[in-house]
Scaffold this active site. Sequence first.
Site, PDB file in Angstrom:
ATOM      1  CB  SER A  84      31.253  21.514  29.786  1.00 61.26           C
ATOM      2  OG  SER A  84      31.922  21.532  28.957  1.00 61.26           O
TER       3      SER A  84
ATOM      4  CG  ASP B 257      27.851  20.602  23.165  1.00 60.25           C
ATOM      5  OD1 ASP B 257      28.472  20.943  22.224  1.00 60.25           O
ATOM      6  OD2 ASP B 257      27.969  20.968  24.586  1.00 60.25           O
TER       7      ASP B 257
ATOM      8  CB  CYS C 105      33.875  23.822  21.795  1.00 58.39           C
ATOM      9  SG  CYS C 105      32.782  25.105  22.291  1.00 58.39           S
TER      10      CYS C 105
END
Length: 557
Positions: free
Chosen positions: A450, A103, A174
């Site tokens: 998130s 991220d 992810c």
Amino acid sequence: MLRATGLRDEDLARPLIGIANTWTEIGPCNYHLKELAEHVKAGVRAAGGTPLEFNTVSISDGITMGSEGMRTSLVSREVIADSIELVTRGNLLDALVVLVGCDKTIPGGVMALARMDIPGLILYGGSIAPGQFHERPVTIQDVFEAIGAHARGGMSDEDLHALECSACPGAGACGGQFTANTMALVCEFLGIAPMGLSSIPATNKTKETAGHKAGEMVIELLRRDVRPSAIITAQSLENAIAGVAATGGSTNAVLHLLAIAQEARLPLVIDDFDRISARTPLLADLKPGGRFVATDLYAAGGTALVAQRLRQAGLLHGDCRTVTGKSIGEEAAAAKETPGQEVVLPAAKPLKPTGGLVILKGNLAPEGCVVKVAGHNIQEFRGPARVFDSEEASFAALQQGGIRAGDVVVIRYEGPNGGPGMREMLAVTAALVGAGLGDSVALLTDGRFSGATHGLMAGHVAPEAAAGGPIAALRDGDIIVFDIPKRALRAEVSDDVLRERLRSWTPPAPRYTSGVMAKYALLVSSASRGAITTVPAGVRSLSAPAPATAPLPARTI
């Protein structure tokens, strides 16, 4: 000194290309980048350059989520950008390939390139494959939501453990359109990452070829002296925002694009996201709100297919340059759609007529806040506030059954300064969904969400509580109203009452008084400006005026 590392005269006569690697053994997102770097270096050598690999840091949001360690995640974005700048400037490197995977490494890498403005590109390590649980595909999102189901007796200990063990089967970031895959798409739409190479999944064998091509490509950028300032422009920023909106991407893209724009010295404000999202249809049926994951998008035709759809709808600035040497319009035109794919819809038949992001303002968020509307259809919500001064307090109340349908959960003192570090609230939001409250409870916070979060959640509320923002004046039972059509977030409390409450308010003591966290809290800006670290107002250099981020000189090759 460089001869001692094995370099020869002919190596030193070639341009020195930094390979900024975010490899780490802690977590799957960046785990494979050490191997990928070897292919990038081979490409650099083949094209006539000398690669010099160095590392920077990486903090996994997924691993630190819900803990004190999560405060370090956003801080790491600044450290990543700063450390890449330091090594590059210190060693007078001629160009850069930045290998990213999770991220914060992605925006941190772009910020460094934009800040230094030397030839370079981003190469994303790619998405993880979905895991398998009870014969269905799963991601890390399913694990966090299962925690809420488990707390309400809806899942056994054994099943929760089995899901945890199977959700992440190998290397890669992810798998849904969470923050990493959102920011990878952002890089391709900005043009700073080669379209078609970054989106190859992490364990796909063609990733090796992609690495080699990226190494060759950076030498061509150097030969032509193509710098990030020629690629990251006001129009390419709009392309990136449209890509996020069309794919239901993470709200974190707002924070990171604001930061990138500031490093590139380009005008971008939070309201621009609402303006662009309002004219952009939601086209991709991706998790967390949809059915598919990033590997499905790649199989359907990739990010170029999304660009093609937007181009056909007249929503893409097609003449923007990219690091491939082609315009993004040319890249979009070359996209090949897999027959029968269901991941990316035609612009004439979108999932929703407008994109996945909206910006709300009002007496609780004078500078704005961000809501992701992909994955739910709630347009209005009104309910009593349940106010918590930390994520842990709200999570404990949820686990104990203290949050009920109709509540508006308020989590404050989690902003850039107050956290510090602006933690993500996935542990809470996912547990709400798992507890069956995803459509009946709203949440607002001066922290972040998130990319895996879905439901009616307002994040990045600014000004934050620690700065004396109106969210600091809220009390249990105050009625809060979300009004998506009117782009409003407000408390049914008069301005006079809010002001009176704030007069008796005192800011909490800082959580950290030394070290990197204290430095960050001192220097960080508002979330509405990207939460970047800046020189405090009123502090001026004693030296003669000069650009603080002057580009490195060009080198003839």
